[in-house]
Design a protein around this motif. Structure first.
Motif, PDB file in Angstrom:
ATOM      1  N   ASN A  64      76.919 -24.405 -34.043  1.00 38.50           N
ATOM      2  CA  ASN A  64      77.620 -25.691 -33.919  1.00 38.50           C
ATOM      3  C   ASN A  64      78.604 -25.857 -35.072  1.00 38.50           C
ATOM      4  O   ASN A  64      78.254 -25.645 -36.238  1.00 38.50           O
ATOM      5  CB  ASN A  64      76.596 -26.837 -33.925  1.00 38.50           C
ATOM      6  CG  ASN A  64      77.241 -28.219 -33.910  1.00 38.50           C
ATOM      7  OD1 ASN A  64      77.777 -28.674 -34.907  1.00 38.50           O
ATOM      8  ND2 ASN A  64      77.156 -28.886 -32.772  1.00 38.50           N
ATOM      9  N   VAL A 146      69.129 -24.104 -34.321  1.00 36.51           N
ATOM     10  CA  VAL A 146      70.524 -24.520 -34.476  1.00 36.51           C
ATOM     11  C   VAL A 146      71.032 -24.149 -35.862  1.00 36.51           C
ATOM     12  O   VAL A 146      70.396 -24.465 -36.876  1.00 36.51           O
ATOM     13  CB  VAL A 146      70.678 -26.048 -34.277  1.00 36.51           C
ATOM     14  CG1 VAL A 146      72.147 -26.444 -34.409  1.00 36.51           C
ATOM     15  CG2 VAL A 146      70.124 -26.467 -32.924  1.00 36.51           C
ATOM     16  N   SER A 315      66.610 -26.956 -37.255  1.00 39.67           N
ATOM     17  CA  SER A 315      68.053 -26.905 -37.456  1.00 39.67           C
ATOM     18  C   SER A 315      68.349 -26.739 -38.939  1.00 39.67           C
ATOM     19  O   SER A 315      67.624 -27.252 -39.791  1.00 39.67           O
ATOM     20  CB  SER A 315      68.706 -28.196 -36.952  1.00 39.67           C
ATOM     21  OG  SER A 315      68.306 -28.492 -35.624  1.00 39.67           O
TER      22      SER A 315
END
Length: 351
Positions: A64, A146, A315
Motif C-alpha cells: 500500500n 500489509v 500491518s
C-alpha cells in the motif's frame, strides 16, 4: 522503466492537489497496463485509487502506498540527483516506495506465485486516508499482511501512535477591560483547561517505546477588542496517544473537565507483534539483501496501516531511507531504493 526514472516521473507531477493526484494515479494505471498488469480505478468522492493483483492462492500480501504529498515550491517538483540522493517533494514520502512497489509487481508478475500480491495506490493519506485506503478496506480489498511503504530507513515499524483531533469551545463572561474582575476571561480559562488536560490520567500512560502521549495546541482564537474581557475562546487540540490506550476513554476523561467538545477526527494506533510470522520472514529477507541485521522502529505519526490493523490484520510501515519529508530539503537515498525493491521482490516470492 528503471525505478529511478519512474520515481522522477512521479515526483514531477504536483500531487498536492486532487487534480495532480488523479494525473499520477492514471499515469500509474497506464504504466502497469503497459506492462501487462490489469488493475482497477476506484473512485470515492471524486478521488481515485488504483488496485491491481497478481498471483494465485489463498494468502494475500498487500503493498500500500500513497501518491499525494504536502505542498511545496514549484522547484521541488523537479527531481534532482546529488551525492547518491534524489531530492524533491515526495521522493521519500512516499513516491519512492510507490515506484519500487510498481516495478516489484511487474517483476513478480512473470513468476508462478503460490499466493496473491495486491498493490494499492491511494490519493489522500496526507489528509486522513478516508477516501483512499479506508474505502478500499470497506470494499473488501484486504489481505493477510500489509506493508505500507512509508519512509522508515529500511527499518520495520511495528507501532505508531493514534491521534485525536478536537475543537474545544470555552465560554467566559465579558466585561470592560479596566475592570477585568467583573468578567471571566475565556482565553485565560482555556489555557487553564489545556493545562488540566495535560495532567489527565491518559497522559501518564507510557510503554517500552513511548514516553507518553502528546498534546499540541494547534490553534486558538478568541476576543474581539482591546478593551473587552473575551467571553469566548476556541482551541484546536491534536493528541497523539500511546498504543494500548482507548480513544473513547481519552475523550471521556476530557469531557469530565470540559463542557463543549467537538471530535473532529480519530485515527487508531498501530500495534503489530515482532513475533508475527510475516514480520519474522521479512526480517530474514532484509538481512539477506542488505547483509545487515534488520532493525525495528516505532512511529510518532500515523499512516494508512491503521485501517487494516483495526481489523486485526498484521500491518507494518516499511520503506526506503531518506530525510526531511514535508520539508524543503526532502530526499531519498538511491541505494535504499534499489535495496527496497529487491527486498519486496524476494519477500514477494517467499510470502
Amino acid at each position: 522503466m528503471d525505478t529511478i526514472e519512474l520515481l522522477k516521473n512521479l515526483v514531477e507531477v504536483d500531487t498536492s492537489n486532487p487534480q495532480g493526484v488523479e494525473k499520477a494515479v492514471r499515469f500509474a494505471a497506464d504504466y502497469m497496463s503497459g506492462n501487462n498488469i490489469k488493475g482497477k480505478l476506484i473512485e470515492s468522492n471524486g478521488l481515485l485509487s488504483y488496485v491491481c493483483q497478481i498471483g494465485k492462492g489463498e494468502k494475500t500480501l498487500i503493498l500500500n502506498g500513497h501518491l499525494d504529498v504536502v505542498a511545496g515550491e514549484k522547484k521541488m517538483f523537479v527531481a534532482t540527483e546529488k551525492d547518491g540522493k534524489l531530492f524533491g517533494r515526495g521522493t521519500a514520502d512516499m513516491k519512492a516506495g510507490c515506484a519500487c512497489m510498481m516495478n516489484a509487481m511487474i517483476r513478480l508478475s512473470k513468476e508462478n506465485l503460490a499466493h496473491k500480491i495486491m498493490m494499492q495506490l491511494v490519493p489522500d493519506e496526507e489528509s486522513g486516508g478516508f477516501e483512499g485506503t479506508k474505502q478500499l478496506v470497506k470494499q473488501g480489498y484486504v489481505g493477510d499482511f500489509v506493508i505500507v511503504g512509508e519512509p522508515t530507513n529500511l527499518k520495520i515499524s511495528l507501532q505508531s501512535k493514534g491521534f485525536i483531533r478536537l475543537k474545544i469551545n470555552v465560554t467566559g463572561e465579558s466585561a470592560h477591560s479596566c475592570r477585568p474582575w467583573e468578567g471571566v476571561n475565556a482565553i485565560e480559562k482555556a489555557f487553564k483547561l489545556y493545562e488540566a488536560i495535560s495532567h489527565l490520567d491518559f497522559m501518564h500512560f507510557n510503554s517500552d517505546h513511548y514516553k507518553g502521549s502528546t498534546l499540541n495546541l494547534a490553534k486558538i482564537s478568541g476576543g474581539d477588542a482591546f478593551n473587552k474581557v473575551p467571553s469566548n475562546c476556541l482551541m484546536w487540540i491534536d493528541i497523539r496517544y500511546v498504543p494500548g490506550l482507548s480513544p473513547d476513554e481519552i475523550i471521556k476523561q476530557i469531557r469530565s473537565i470540559a463542557d463543549d467538545i467537538q471530535v473532529v477526527m480519530i485515527g487508531e494506533d498501530l500495534n503489530t507483534s515482532i513475533d508475527d510470522q510475516n514480520v519474522v520472514k521479512l526480517d530474514s529477507v532484509i538481512s539477506e539483501v542488505t547483509a545487515i541485521k534488520a532493525e525495528y522502529t516505532y512511529q510518532h505519526g500515523s499512516s494508512d496501516a491503521r485501517f487494516f490493523s483495526i481489523l486485526g490484520i498484521p500491518s507494518i510501515e516499511f520503506g526506503p531511507s531518506g530525510n526531511h519529508w514535508h520539508g524543503d530539503k526532502e530526499y531519498v537515498e538511491i541505494k535504499s531504493i534499489r535495496d527496497y525493491e529487491e527486498i519486496l521482490v524476494k519477500y514477494g516470492r517467499k510470502f
